[in-house]
Design a protein around this motif. Sequence first.
Motif, PDB file in Angstrom:
ATOM      1  N   ALA A 132      80.144 -33.809  85.628  1.00 26.33           N
ATOM      2  CA  ALA A 132      80.803 -35.038  85.170  1.00 26.33           C
ATOM      3  C   ALA A 132      80.265 -35.445  83.803  1.00 26.33           C
ATOM      4  O   ALA A 132      81.038 -35.788  82.905  1.00 26.33           O
ATOM      5  CB  ALA A 132      80.608 -36.158  86.186  1.00 26.33           C
ATOM      6  N   TRP A 133      78.948 -35.417  83.640  1.00 28.96           N
ATOM      7  CA  TRP A 133      78.368 -35.795  82.350  1.00 28.96           C
ATOM      8  C   TRP A 133      78.887 -34.882  81.240  1.00 28.96           C
ATOM      9  O   TRP A 133      79.241 -35.350  80.161  1.00 28.96           O
ATOM     10  CB  TRP A 133      76.844 -35.766  82.414  1.00 28.96           C
ATOM     11  CG  TRP A 133      76.250 -36.148  81.105  1.00 28.96           C
ATOM     12  CD1 TRP A 133      75.601 -35.344  80.227  1.00 28.96           C
ATOM     13  CD2 TRP A 133      76.298 -37.437  80.485  1.00 28.96           C
ATOM     14  NE1 TRP A 133      75.236 -36.048  79.106  1.00 28.96           N
ATOM     15  CE2 TRP A 133      75.654 -37.341  79.237  1.00 28.96           C
ATOM     16  CE3 TRP A 133      76.830 -38.675  80.865  1.00 28.96           C
ATOM     17  CZ2 TRP A 133      75.523 -38.417  78.374  1.00 28.96           C
ATOM     18  CZ3 TRP A 133      76.694 -39.746  80.001  1.00 28.96           C
ATOM     19  CH2 TRP A 133      76.050 -39.615  78.776  1.00 28.96           C
ATOM     20  N   THR A 134      78.950 -33.589  81.527  1.00 28.37           N
ATOM     21  CA  THR A 134      79.468 -32.633  80.539  1.00 28.37           C
ATOM     22  C   THR A 134      80.924 -32.950  80.205  1.00 28.37           C
ATOM     23  O   THR A 134      81.310 -32.985  79.031  1.00 28.37           O
ATOM     24  CB  THR A 134      79.337 -31.194  81.063  1.00 28.37           C
ATOM     25  OG1 THR A 134      77.939 -30.928  81.307  1.00 28.37           O
ATOM     26  CG2 THR A 134      79.883 -30.183  80.077  1.00 28.37           C
ATOM     27  N   ALA A 135      81.724 -33.203  81.212  1.00 30.19           N
ATOM     28  CA  ALA A 135      83.142 -33.512  80.990  1.00 30.19           C
ATOM     29  C   ALA A 135      83.313 -34.845  80.268  1.00 30.19           C
ATOM     30  O   ALA A 135      84.111 -34.939  79.320  1.00 30.19           O
ATOM     31  CB  ALA A 135      83.894 -33.529  82.322  1.00 30.19           C
ATOM     32  N   PHE A 136      82.582 -35.869  80.680  1.00 32.97           N
ATOM     33  CA  PHE A 136      82.671 -37.170  80.022  1.00 32.97           C
ATOM     34  C   PHE A 136      82.288 -37.050  78.546  1.00 32.97           C
ATOM     35  O   PHE A 136      82.913 -37.653  77.674  1.00 32.97           O
ATOM     36  CB  PHE A 136      81.772 -38.205  80.689  1.00 32.97           C
ATOM     37  CG  PHE A 136      82.141 -38.586  82.096  1.00 32.97           C
ATOM     38  CD1 PHE A 136      83.423 -38.402  82.593  1.00 32.97           C
ATOM     39  CD2 PHE A 136      81.197 -39.141  82.941  1.00 32.97           C
ATOM     40  CE1 PHE A 136      83.761 -38.768  83.887  1.00 32.97           C
ATOM     41  CE2 PHE A 136      81.511 -39.522  84.239  1.00 32.97           C
ATOM     42  CZ  PHE A 136      82.802 -39.328  84.712  1.00 32.97           C
ATOM     43  N   SER A 137      81.237 -36.277  78.263  1.00 24.30           N
ATOM     44  CA  SER A 137      80.778 -36.100  76.884  1.00 24.30           C
ATOM     45  C   SER A 137      81.778 -35.308  76.050  1.00 24.30           C
ATOM     46  O   SER A 137      81.906 -35.537  74.854  1.00 24.30           O
ATOM     47  CB  SER A 137      79.432 -35.373  76.865  1.00 24.30           C
ATOM     48  OG  SER A 137      78.449 -36.124  77.523  1.00 24.30           O
TER      49      SER A 137
END
Length: 192
Positions: free
Chosen positions: A17-22
């Motif tokens: 999720a963090w990778t996608a959000f970023s």
Amino acid sequence: MNMAGIDPKQQAVLTAAWTAFSTYGFRKTSMDDIAKGAGMSRPAVYLHFKNKEAILRALVQGYYARAQAEIAAALAADADLKSKLAAAFAGHGGEAMEAMMSSPHGMELLETSVSVAGESIEEGEAALSSLYANWLTAEAEAGRVSLPAPPADMARVICACLKGIKKSAAGYAAYRTDVSSYAALCAQALEP
């Protein structure tokens, strides 16, 4: 965004999720993007988190848990006042700050975090402020710092200033420089 003591599958979801959000921003990230990044099906992700908002709240809570641990360790270290504060203030932002400031969607993530995880942010900020206040109290009682105001007020100002640096920095390098300068300023002001 690795969080200790968390189920490995939940950790995979949070990391994805963090990778996608970023990469895409919060609004444009889908649960499918997160599932794909975590190497699981979309229904499997829903077994761990209700929606993107729940994932973001978990990321915010993880950030504050990590920040508390890093700040506490820095303040307990056997070091001079300036070094302790520099390490504590750096831990206040940590790797999450670098990732957020390096993302083209950093401001969106910051604003979305406030609207989605406001309660978690308030609790986290209160915990950090309390951590600084308790440390300042103990240091003042031991004669290692001189306080120009009550510890709780000083702690609140420290947190507010760090928040201001985060919001006004032109990038991660500037943020680090400003945090370091602020630590030096605080150390000088607190010297007995």
